[in-house]
Scaffold this motif. Structure first.
Motif, PDB file in Angstrom:
ATOM      1  N   THR A 186     -47.935  -2.790  -1.363  1.00 37.99           N
ATOM      2  CA  THR A 186     -48.689  -3.367  -0.518  1.00 37.99           C
ATOM      3  C   THR A 186     -47.701  -3.939   0.752  1.00 37.99           C
ATOM      4  OG1 THR A 186     -50.476  -3.749  -1.789  1.00 37.99           O
ATOM      5  CG2 THR A 186     -50.524  -4.914   0.322  1.00 37.99           C
ATOM      6  N   VAL A 187     -46.810  -4.687   0.144  1.00 37.13           N
ATOM      7  CA  VAL A 187     -45.765  -5.467   1.089  1.00 37.13           C
ATOM      8  C   VAL A 187     -44.887  -4.040   1.785  1.00 37.13           C
ATOM      9  CG1 VAL A 187     -43.338  -6.507   1.255  1.00 37.13           C
ATOM     10  CG2 VAL A 187     -45.505  -7.331  -0.406  1.00 37.13           C
ATOM     11  N   ALA A 188     -44.528  -3.173   1.164  1.00 37.37           N
ATOM     12  CA  ALA A 188     -43.956  -1.984   1.942  1.00 37.37           C
ATOM     13  C   ALA A 188     -44.896  -1.598   2.893  1.00 37.37           C
ATOM     14  CB  ALA A 188     -43.584  -0.737   0.821  1.00 37.37           C
ATOM     15  N   PHE A 189     -45.975  -1.257   2.729  1.00 40.05           N
ATOM     16  CA  PHE A 189     -47.038  -0.896   3.777  1.00 40.05           C
ATOM     17  C   PHE A 189     -47.059  -1.681   4.994  1.00 40.05           C
ATOM     18  CE2 PHE A 189     -51.240  -0.390   5.662  1.00 40.05           C
ATOM     19  CZ  PHE A 189     -51.354   1.046   5.961  1.00 40.05           C
ATOM     20  N   ALA A 190     -47.108  -2.925   4.631  1.00 41.28           N
ATOM     21  CA  ALA A 190     -47.072  -3.975   5.844  1.00 41.28           C
ATOM     22  C   ALA A 190     -45.710  -4.160   6.478  1.00 41.28           C
ATOM     23  CB  ALA A 190     -47.495  -5.503   5.434  1.00 41.28           C
ATOM     24  N   ALA A 191     -44.681  -3.874   5.744  1.00 38.22           N
ATOM     25  CA  ALA A 191     -43.170  -4.265   6.421  1.00 38.22           C
ATOM     26  C   ALA A 191     -42.925  -3.000   7.443  1.00 38.22           C
ATOM     27  CB  ALA A 191     -42.078  -3.663   5.135  1.00 38.22           C
ATOM     28  N   TYR A 192     -43.793  -2.027   7.566  1.00 34.86           N
ATOM     29  CA  TYR A 192     -43.615  -1.142   8.650  1.00 34.86           C
ATOM     30  C   TYR A 192     -44.043  -2.063  10.194  1.00 34.86           C
ATOM     31  CZ  TYR A 192     -45.307   2.364  12.377  1.00 34.86           C
ATOM     32  OH  TYR A 192     -45.610   2.980  13.246  1.00 34.86           O
ATOM     33  N   ALA A 193     -45.154  -2.648   9.956  1.00 31.61           N
ATOM     34  CA  ALA A 193     -45.551  -3.625  11.097  1.00 31.61           C
ATOM     35  C   ALA A 193     -44.465  -4.628  11.470  1.00 31.61           C
ATOM     36  CB  ALA A 193     -46.888  -4.058  10.962  1.00 31.61           C
ATOM     37  N   ALA A 194     -43.721  -5.296  10.262  1.00 32.41           N
ATOM     38  CA  ALA A 194     -42.693  -6.168  10.416  1.00 32.41           C
ATOM     39  C   ALA A 194     -41.630  -5.667  11.342  1.00 32.41           C
ATOM     40  CB  ALA A 194     -42.320  -6.753   9.372  1.00 32.41           C
ATOM     41  N   PRO A 209     -58.403  -9.463  22.413  1.00 33.66           N
ATOM     42  CA  PRO A 209     -59.290  -9.603  21.217  1.00 33.66           C
ATOM     43  C   PRO A 209     -59.670  -8.557  20.544  1.00 33.66           C
ATOM     44  CG  PRO A 209     -60.242 -10.841  23.318  1.00 33.66           C
ATOM     45  CD  PRO A 209     -58.999  -9.848  23.533  1.00 33.66           C
ATOM     46  N   THR A 210     -59.648  -7.347  21.202  1.00 31.08           N
ATOM     47  CA  THR A 210     -60.000  -6.131  20.394  1.00 31.08           C
ATOM     48  C   THR A 210     -58.923  -5.360  19.778  1.00 31.08           C
ATOM     49  OG1 THR A 210     -60.131  -4.786  22.474  1.00 31.08           O
ATOM     50  CG2 THR A 210     -62.113  -5.998  21.958  1.00 31.08           C
ATOM     51  N   ALA A 211     -57.700  -5.338  20.431  1.00 28.36           N
ATOM     52  CA  ALA A 211     -56.665  -4.917  19.809  1.00 28.36           C
ATOM     53  C   ALA A 211     -56.372  -4.694  18.409  1.00 28.36           C
ATOM     54  CB  ALA A 211     -55.386  -5.104  20.599  1.00 28.36           C
ATOM     55  N   PRO A 212     -56.193  -5.771  17.574  1.00 25.52           N
ATOM     56  CA  PRO A 212     -56.302  -5.661  16.236  1.00 25.52           C
ATOM     57  C   PRO A 212     -57.041  -4.634  15.495  1.00 25.52           C
ATOM     58  CG  PRO A 212     -56.062  -8.077  16.889  1.00 25.52           C
ATOM     59  CD  PRO A 212     -56.624  -7.271  18.183  1.00 25.52           C
ATOM     60  N   PHE A 268     -49.722  -4.785  23.748  1.00 21.42           N
ATOM     61  CA  PHE A 268     -50.834  -4.265  23.274  1.00 21.42           C
ATOM     62  C   PHE A 268     -50.650  -3.697  21.833  1.00 21.42           C
ATOM     63  CE2 PHE A 268     -53.302  -0.497  23.137  1.00 21.42           C
ATOM     64  CZ  PHE A 268     -54.764  -0.952  22.783  1.00 21.42           C
ATOM     65  N   TYR A 269     -49.740  -2.852  21.892  1.00 22.04           N
ATOM     66  CA  TYR A 269     -49.299  -2.058  20.371  1.00 22.04           C
ATOM     67  C   TYR A 269     -48.993  -3.464  19.494  1.00 22.04           C
ATOM     68  CZ  TYR A 269     -49.269   2.767  22.103  1.00 22.04           C
ATOM     69  OH  TYR A 269     -49.710   4.024  22.556  1.00 22.04           O
ATOM     70  N   CYS A 270     -48.204  -4.223  19.758  1.00 15.05           N
ATOM     71  CA  CYS A 270     -47.896  -5.263  18.954  1.00 15.05           C
ATOM     72  C   CYS A 270     -49.283  -5.889  18.427  1.00 15.05           C
ATOM     73  CB  CYS A 270     -47.170  -6.465  19.428  1.00 15.05           C
ATOM     74  SG  CYS A 270     -45.473  -6.054  19.694  1.00 15.05           S
ATOM     75  N   LEU A 271     -50.181  -6.275  19.289  1.00 22.37           N
ATOM     76  CA  LEU A 271     -51.526  -6.819  18.671  1.00 22.37           C
ATOM     77  C   LEU A 271     -52.203  -5.652  17.842  1.00 22.37           C
ATOM     78  CD1 LEU A 271     -52.637  -8.337  21.970  1.00 22.37           C
ATOM     79  CD2 LEU A 271     -51.681  -9.673  20.048  1.00 22.37           C
ATOM     80  N   THR A 272     -52.290  -4.802  18.352  1.00 20.25           N
ATOM     81  CA  THR A 272     -52.871  -3.368  17.372  1.00 20.25           C
ATOM     82  C   THR A 272     -52.349  -3.292  16.078  1.00 20.25           C
ATOM     83  OG1 THR A 272     -51.427  -1.529  18.221  1.00 20.25           O
ATOM     84  CG2 THR A 272     -53.413  -2.004  19.527  1.00 20.25           C
ATOM     85  N   TYR A 273     -51.062  -3.536  15.891  1.00 21.40           N
ATOM     86  CA  TYR A 273     -50.315  -3.237  14.533  1.00 21.40           C
ATOM     87  C   TYR A 273     -50.739  -4.738  13.709  1.00 21.40           C
ATOM     88  CZ  TYR A 273     -48.288   1.183  15.236  1.00 21.40           C
ATOM     89  OH  TYR A 273     -48.400   2.375  15.138  1.00 21.40           O
ATOM     90  N   LEU A 274     -51.258  -5.743  14.360  1.00 22.44           N
ATOM     91  CA  LEU A 274     -51.737  -6.929  13.337  1.00 22.44           C
ATOM     92  C   LEU A 274     -52.790  -6.182  12.321  1.00 22.44           C
ATOM     93  CD1 LEU A 274     -52.065  -9.816  15.967  1.00 22.44           C
ATOM     94  CD2 LEU A 274     -50.127  -9.335  14.446  1.00 22.44           C
TER      95      LEU A 274
END
Length: 414
Positions: free
Chosen positions: A40-48, A211-214, A335-341
């Motif tokens: 799960t951490v590896a999946f989220a590491a992509y956004a990091a 507000p809608t990007a995430p 915008f992309y930063c917010l979407t990747y939250l």
């Protein structure tokens, strides 16, 4: 090959590498060599890896050009897959490979989306945004579809999917290597560092887009990263997981003509449609989890995929319509930063499952999506607002932003 197609292919293959990991989550979890929390951490590491790179890449691309940045990220995307191919069964290399995939994506998505707009001129409003959204979504969907099939039936499920991506990246790198540069042909080349503060002075960005990007990737990852682990599927479940990702993101592509027709009506109709799809999709997902009914995964994937595609286009189109040329790439990056939250959704569900059941979490998320419809509504007249917001911020308007309008009698109103 026309220039925008070359850029689109580059975005496509980077998106492929970014999302091929989704169906392989089950491979790693069932293999036993890697703990579920690590996966799960590896999946989220992509956004990091992606979010800070997005912010840096915009400044770099505005200084050295789009082409050098894209060449580097294509190499990094292939290198990330090579790391996962060689050492994906070990936690440190698994996380490192995903981080590098995020870095490659961060370097591609912001400058690449702006690049498509620059090489698509002249075109109708929203055309460049749809081209970027379709190329990214095709990669996001094609990667997990192929990885799911190879992960299910290939003799080396933890290696062969990555080898396929490396080969595809080499081919597209050759095609995109000499795409025409546009930096020196822009009418407003930046004279210094990117002024990020200017992006946050666009009120439509703050009130409607942010507000809608995430929900863009929050909806998508709910479908292909959360639901397959919560709803039991009998048979080739790894391939089904990849098919879920492809169905989700393919729905995001299929809905693009609807976005075009909605955009012709009002500025906000596209966003409202995306939020409605989010609410319905999350409710169907909650029902699938509560009832343990796999058949509900199909309509849930379609609705959540529609939400992804619609809100992605809505955000990019809105930014394109209000941002001054020098703020376009920074605004897209934010915008992309917010979407990747939204990529944190699987981690949140995993951490809260002992406090809040996943089904209840999805119901709450559906309620929040519904409330965003009135919350992001705007009452001001579109024509005046668009004209005011199209002007870039100046030193004199630093404290007021760029949203000053004129009343009919001539008195200014902020």
């Amino acid at each position: 090959m026309v220039p925008w197609v070359r850029v689109a292919l580059a975005l496509f293959v980077v998106g492929w590498g970014a999302n091929q990991f989704a169906p392989l989550l089950l491979v790693y979890r069932e293999g036993g060599g890697v703990a579920e929390t690590t996966v799960t951490v590896a999946f989220a590491a992509y956004a990091a890896g992606l979010i800070p790179t997005l912010l840096v890449a915009v400044s770099v691309a505005d200084r050295v050009g789009r082409l050098p940045v894209m060449r580097v990220v294509l190499v990094l995307s292939a290198l990330a897959s090579a790391i996962l191919l060689v050492g994906g069964s070990y936690a440190p290399t698994l996380i490192a490979g995903r981080l590098l995939a995020g870095v490659a994506s961060g370097g591609a998505f912001g400058p690449g989306t702006a690049w498509i707009k620059e090489v698509s001129e002249p075109s109708a409003p929203g055309v460049a945004a749809r081209r970027a959204a379709i190329s990214l979504t095709a990669g996001f969907g094609g990667g997990p579809l192929v990885a799911g099939v190879l992960g299910q039936w290939s003799p080396a499920p933890e290696a062969v999917p990555y080898a396929a991506h490396i080969l595809l990246t080499l081919v597209i790198t050759i095609l995109a290597w000499n795409t025409p540069e546009t930096l020196h042909h822009t009418s407003e080349p930046p004279a210094g560092p990117v002024h990020w503060r200017g992006v946050f002075r666009y009120r439509p960005f703050l009130r409607e887009v942010a507000p809608t990007a995430p929900l863009v990737f929050g909806a998508a990852t709910t479908s292909f990263a959360i639901l397959p682990g919560l709803v039991p599927v009998h048979g080739p479940h790894i391939a089904v997981s990849g098919g879920m990702a492809a169905l989700t993101l393919g729905s995001g592509v299929a809905v693009q003509p609807v976005c075009h027709r909605l955009a012709a009506r009002t500025t906000h109709a596209v966003r409202y449609a995306g939020l409605t799809a989010a609410s319905l999709g999350l409710l169907v997902a909650a029902a699938a989890v509560f009832l343990k009914e796999p058949i509900l995964l199909v309509p849930g994937a379609v609705l959540l995929g529609a939400c992804y595609g619609i809100l992605l286009v809505a955000g990019l189109t809105r930014i394109e319509s209000v941002a001054a040329p020098r703020h376009l790439a920074p605004a897209i990056a934010v915008f992309y930063c917010l979407t990747y939250l939204g990529f944190s959704a699987p981690y949140v569900v995993t951490e809260l499952k002992d406090v809040v059941t996943p089904a209840l979490f999805l119901v709450v998320a559906a309620a929040v999506s519904t409330l965003l419809i009135p919350a992001t509504a705007t009452r001001s007249r579109p024509a005046l607002r668009e004209a005011a917001l199209r002007r870039p911020p100046t030193a004199d308007s630093g404290s007021q932003g760029v949203t000053t309008e004129q009343r009919p009698e001539g008195r200014p109103r902020s």
